[in-house]
Design an enzyme around this catalytic site. Structure first.
Site, PDB file in Angstrom:
ATOM      1  N   GLY A 525       0.681  -1.307   0.100  1.00  8.76           N
ATOM      2  CA  GLY A 525      -0.231   0.380  -0.108  1.00  8.76           C
ATOM      3  C   GLY A 525       1.008   1.114  -0.065  1.00  8.76           C
ATOM      4  O   GLY A 525       2.092   1.397   0.343  1.00  8.76           O
ATOM      5  N   ARG A 526       0.121   2.276  -0.691  1.00  3.15           N
ATOM      6  CA  ARG A 526       1.425   3.567  -0.635  1.00  3.15           C
ATOM      7  C   ARG A 526       0.158   4.818  -0.322  1.00  3.15           C
ATOM      8  O   ARG A 526      -1.014   4.739  -0.442  1.00  3.15           O
ATOM      9  CB  ARG A 526       1.627   3.753  -1.540  1.00  3.15           C
ATOM     10  CG  ARG A 526       2.582   4.912  -1.994  1.00  3.15           C
ATOM     11  CD  ARG A 526       2.894   4.875  -3.114  1.00  3.15           C
ATOM     12  NE  ARG A 526       3.721   4.175  -3.954  1.00  3.15           N
ATOM     13  CZ  ARG A 526       5.159   4.445  -3.244  1.00  3.15           C
ATOM     14  NH1 ARG A 526       5.619   5.179  -3.254  1.00  3.15           N
ATOM     15  NH2 ARG A 526       6.527   3.368  -3.589  1.00  3.15           N
ATOM     16  N   GLY A 527       0.508   5.860   1.232  1.00  2.10           N
ATOM     17  CA  GLY A 527      -0.010   6.537   1.511  1.00  2.10           C
ATOM     18  C   GLY A 527       0.639   8.211   1.343  1.00  2.10           C
ATOM     19  O   GLY A 527       1.648   8.356   0.736  1.00  2.10           O
ATOM     20  N   GLY A 530       3.801   8.364   3.044  1.00  3.22           N
ATOM     21  CA  GLY A 530       5.116   7.088   3.197  1.00  3.22           C
ATOM     22  C   GLY A 530       4.262   5.532   2.688  1.00  3.22           C
ATOM     23  O   GLY A 530       2.996   5.172   1.625  1.00  3.22           O
ATOM     24  N   VAL A 532       4.086   1.202   2.938  1.00  5.51           N
ATOM     25  CA  VAL A 532       3.294  -0.003   3.122  1.00  5.51           C
ATOM     26  C   VAL A 532       3.828  -1.142   3.064  1.00  5.51           C
ATOM     27  O   VAL A 532       3.081  -1.301   2.231  1.00  5.51           O
ATOM     28  CB  VAL A 532       1.677  -0.339   3.772  1.00  5.51           C
ATOM     29  CG1 VAL A 532       1.340  -1.281   5.107  1.00  5.51           C
ATOM     30  CG2 VAL A 532       0.772   1.622   4.232  1.00  5.51           C
ATOM     31  N   LYS A 546       4.586   0.184   7.932  1.00  5.68           N
ATOM     32  CA  LYS A 546       4.076   1.791   7.201  1.00  5.68           C
ATOM     33  C   LYS A 546       6.018   2.743   7.696  1.00  5.68           C
ATOM     34  O   LYS A 546       5.787   3.296   8.379  1.00  5.68           O
ATOM     35  CB  LYS A 546       3.020   2.729   7.777  1.00  5.68           C
ATOM     36  CG  LYS A 546       3.045   3.863   7.231  1.00  5.68           C
ATOM     37  CD  LYS A 546       1.326   4.418   7.521  1.00  5.68           C
ATOM     38  CE  LYS A 546       1.386   5.386   6.643  1.00  5.68           C
ATOM     39  NZ  LYS A 546       0.173   6.514   7.510  1.00  5.68           N
ATOM     40  N   ASP A 638      -9.971  11.841   7.632  1.00  5.38           N
ATOM     41  CA  ASP A 638      -9.793  11.188   6.530  1.00  5.38           C
ATOM     42  C   ASP A 638     -10.239   9.750   5.890  1.00  5.38           C
ATOM     43  O   ASP A 638      -9.988   9.118   6.124  1.00  5.38           O
ATOM     44  CB  ASP A 638      -8.412  10.687   6.408  1.00  5.38           C
ATOM     45  CG  ASP A 638      -8.238  10.838   4.753  1.00  5.38           C
ATOM     46  OD1 ASP A 638      -9.164  10.882   4.014  1.00  5.38           O
ATOM     47  OD2 ASP A 638      -7.183  10.009   4.204  1.00  5.38           O
TER      48      ASP A 638
END
Length: 822
Positions: A525-527, A530, A532, A546, A638
């Site tokens: 995953g990507r936020g 950062g 994950v 993360k 969020d």
């Protein structure tokens, strides 16, 4: 001289005896020991299910324990030797002496615990596949075994006898002895007892029933019980039950939990999760002592237990309900400016502690008799259907209070008030107090350690030589050290404060994180701040790791997540296991969700309509907990499908608190100011765009959009479905509202036709209406998250809100994670 210095520096290490290691992973031989300073000094059962060794129970505190090694939530402890006397994290050892005694020593000084055994033959300590730690001689004679002294857990094929008992832990994080006890009483009956600081009472089997009415017998005096491997429990008093997943296969444990309920758990090896398959108390309020004195317990199957003070009282300790409540105002006995009144609480019962029962009594007679008695704290006024008249139960103490719509009793609390003050109304709501889970309840052991003596000349020379060598080394690298110090970023005191708030987590090194993720190779995953990665921790748990980037915003996000999540505990919130803060690296370690995020599953046929409804309920529970339960001042800011994760059972968990904000604690104002807009376009409430005060209603708006996206299959913008079919414009809420107004069978036009499977039309209609109400532009028109949950679970109570009674208007839902068990 250099040679002499080197000799004296290394001589102590050459002369020190090395710690003996077990001869096999499951066995400790005579003359060997396990050290608290060596994490790998553990015994592992041959099947790899159980481990034994030193288990951390606090700040620099350890206990000798046995635990399940394959639980996804970390070690599940099933036995402790020294639960009430932890040992120091330095120089403490478990030693198996050659004479046959097993001794636990604190800091190399005081023996804390021992088996008090002796043998002339060779001895060994073995951890069996059953979880039994056994001390035997060379001819297999058993000197001691852990099965003979259980703590709070009974394992399959472990006999429970007249000589054993189970005692609960004090709390989920405090493993010392608690207030609840399972034992065979003098009537040969297996009994649960509340043994509190001031009073004790039996609460299981139901004390108002005769023993045979509870399905038990007193005639068998053998006092023995056992849980077999298939999940069937049988006792000599005729108590029998079986696990819901009866049969060979799962690992099981019978545990007396901190809330006083006896529960049977089964372990799913595929997920590492524990599941409750039987419990003694379906209603936790039937357990004595949970709420303390002058307090009332209430419970709903769809929420959790809550404790509330009776009128005129306040909570003694808002971080521990079991301490009960105390008077808000007190008067001396000879105070002439006081008067006695009675405040009533309906649908209530208080079990026990009647100093007298007045039958066929009127309410006024009860008040007079209680007013005249110095020991009367109040009375229960209740109609007796068998006799046809009211009885008055005068109470010397208000303990074991319970409130439920099914109860017909009314409690009248005796209160002394000032004559000059306004007299309290006769009927008052109970005073609700939310738990404050942010307290740091650390108990320091009153233990003194002896200082090592070091007056002999040889030790003096060693220390002098070591000091000279150290000075020489410092001089050699002084310039390099100075330059390195100049280039390093100085530690931020605020950062250290946040780390202190996170001491409940495990602190990992960057090397451990790199090894766990195989060099950060498997991205999941990507936020915004950062990436994950999937990783495997040293204890074999699969984790989501993360790795935050190096920007200032990422630093702020790291502090927010550590500070916020460190105070949260709910089954519908993601659980953080640890963190890494080393140099420039900022890493969070959390539980791994097998099915990823909701965004990844929206197009999957695995999400049938029942799962989607359950996801909506789970999201509501998690957000309501943030807004109104243990920490009523947390906003998420969020909420979107990418931040809703799904576990192996597709249970929703709200994640990613990097944008969260703590509300002002002191006053009643629910709004807050932000330095910048937070959230994701399409899910953001109108308040952000119009610079209006920000409240918890911004999360409510985002929740409504996410639910509509799940139901309709359309993007938040509303102009196109996520399948790519163009239709109309405007927002998703406007599109749904237009369908509701223009089409008679609007549900079929709103629900995503691309998803197979049937759905409950009434449940779907209610879900859509709730989501649309959450998406109102006017924040005051949106419900709270607890009201959303109430409307989803009890739609019949919410369809016509104007017809509800006044008591229903005040109804709230407690979302403390009652069902989240260890």
């Amino acid at each position: 001289m250099d040679f002499l210095i080197s000799f004296f520096l290394i001589f102590p290490f050459l002369a020190a005896p090395s710690s003996s290691r077990p001869s096999t992973p499951s066995t400790l031989s005579g003359g060997s020991s396990l050290s608290v300073e060596c994490p790998n000094d553990t015994l592992i059962s041959p099947n790899g299910v159980f481990a034994a060794g030193f288990h951390p129970v606090g700040d620099n505190a350890f206990s000798l324990a046995i635990w399940f090694a394959r639980s996804s939530s970390g070690p599940t402890v099933v036995w402790m030797a020294n639960r009430d006397q932890p040992v120091n994290g330095k120089r403490s050892k478990l030693s198996l002496l050659k004479l046959g005694n097993l001794v636990l020593t604190d800091a190399g000084q005081s023996p804390i615990w021992s088996t008090a055994t002796a043998s002339a033959s060779v001895v060994q300590l073995t951890l069996h596949n059953t979880g039994n730690l056994v001390l035997t001689t060379s001819d297999s004679h058993i000197l001691w075994q852990s099965f003979d002294s259980p703590t709070n857990t009974l394992l399959p094929n472990q006999l429970f006898t007249r000589f054993t008992n189970l005692v609960s832990s004090r709390s989920q994080t405090n493993h010392s002895s608690g207030f609840y006890k399972l034992f065979f009483d003098n009537n040969n009956v297996l009994t649960l007892l509340y043994n509190g600081p001031e009073v004790s009472s039996i609460y299981w089997p139901d004390p108002w029933l005769m023993i045979w009415d509870a399905g038990r017998t007193t005639y068998n005096s053998s006092k023995i019980a056992v849980l077999d491997s298939a999940g069937h429990f049988i006792s000599s008093d005729n108590l029998q039950f079986s696990s819901a997943d009866f049969g060979l296969g799962p690992q099981r444990r019978l545990t007396l939990d901190v809330d006083g309920s006896l529960r049977l758990y089964s372990l799913d090896f595929r997920t590492g999760n524990w599941t409750v398959t039987w419990q003694s108390q379906s209603d936790p309020c039937r357990v004595h002592g949970l709420c303390g004195s002058n307090s009332i317990c209430s419970y709903a199957y769809d929420s959790a237990r809550r404790c509330s003070c009776v009128p005129g009282y306040k909570m003694k300790n808002i971080s521990d309900w079991s301490n009960g409540c105390e008077l808000e105002h007190s008067f001396s006995e000879d105070d002439d400016h006081k008067t006695t009144i009675f405040a009533s609480v309906s649908y209530t019962e208080f079990y026990g502690y009647e100093y007298s029962v007045f039958q066929n009594s009127t309410l006024e007679d009860c008040k007079v008799k209680c007013s005249e008695s110095s020991i009367c704290e109040g009375f229960l006024f209740k109609f007796d259907e068998s006799s046809g008249y009211y009885n008055c139960y005068a109470k010397s103490q208000l303990l074991n209070g319970k409130q439920s719509p099914n109860l017909r009793g009314t409690l009248y609390v005796k209160l002394n008030v000032s004559r000059e003050s306004d007299v309290l109304p006769l009927s008052m709501p109970v005073k609700e107090t939310k738990l404050n889970c942010t307290g740091n309840n650390i108990r320091r052991l009153d233990r003194v350690y002896r200082t090592r003596s070091g007056n002999n000349f040889f030790k003096f020379l060693v220390w002098v030589a070591a000091a000279i060598g150290l000075v020489e080394m410092l001089c050699s690298f002084s310039v390099v050290s100075f330059l390195f110090w100049k280039t390093r970023k100085q530690p931020d005191p605020a950062m250290e404060g946040y780390f202190l708030a996170a001491t409940a987590f495990k602190k990992f090194t960057y090397a451990e994180m790199k090894k766990a993720t195989r060099g950060f190779s498997e991205e999941i995953g990507r936020g915004g701040h950062g990436v994950v990665y999937r990783g495997v921790l040293p204890d074999h748990r699969v984790a989501a790791i993360k790795r935050l980037d190096k920007s200032n915003e990422a630093e702020a996000e790291f502090l927010a997540e550590i500070n916020t999540i460190g105070r949260l505990n709910h089954m519908n919130l993601i659980e953080i296991w640890g963190y890494c803060s080393q140099g420039k690296h900022r890493i969070l370690v959390s539980e791994f969700m097998e099915h990823g995020s909701l965004a990844e599953n929206l197009q999957s046929n695995t999400l049938d309509w029942e799962k989607r409804f359950n996801i909506a309920v789970g999201m509501a529970k998690g957000l309501a907990y943030l807004h109104e339960a243990c920490l009523e001042w947390v906003l998420h800011c969020d909420v979107k499908p990418q931040n809703i994760l799904l576990d192996t059972n597709y249970e929703a968990k709200v994640a990613d608190f990097g944008l969260s904000k703590l509300l002002y604690r002191g006053g009643g104002c629910r709004s807050i100011s932000f330095s910048k807009i937070r959230g994701t376009r399409g899910y953001m409430a109108p308040e952000w765009a119009f610079n209006l005060p920000i409240t918890s209603k911004v999360d409510v708006y985002s929740y409504g959009i996410v639910v509509l996206e799940m139901v309709t299959g359309r993007s938040p913008g509303g102009g196109a479905s996520v399948n790519g079919n163009e239709e109309g414009g405007g927002s998703l809420v406007d599109w749904v509202r237009k369908k509701m107004q223009e089409e008679a069978s609007w549900i079929e036009g709103v629900v995503d036709a691309g998803k197979s499977g049937g759905y409950d039309a009434a449940k779907m209609e209610n879900l859509i209406k709730v989501a649309v109400q959450c998406g109102e532009e006017d924040r005051d028109a949106r419900p709270t998250m607890s009201k959303v949950l109430q409307m989803l679970l009890h739609p019949q109570e919410e369809i016509h809100p104007k017809k509800r009674s006044s008591t229903m208007d005040n109804k709230t839902i407690n979302l403390a994670p009652w069902s989240k068990v260890p």
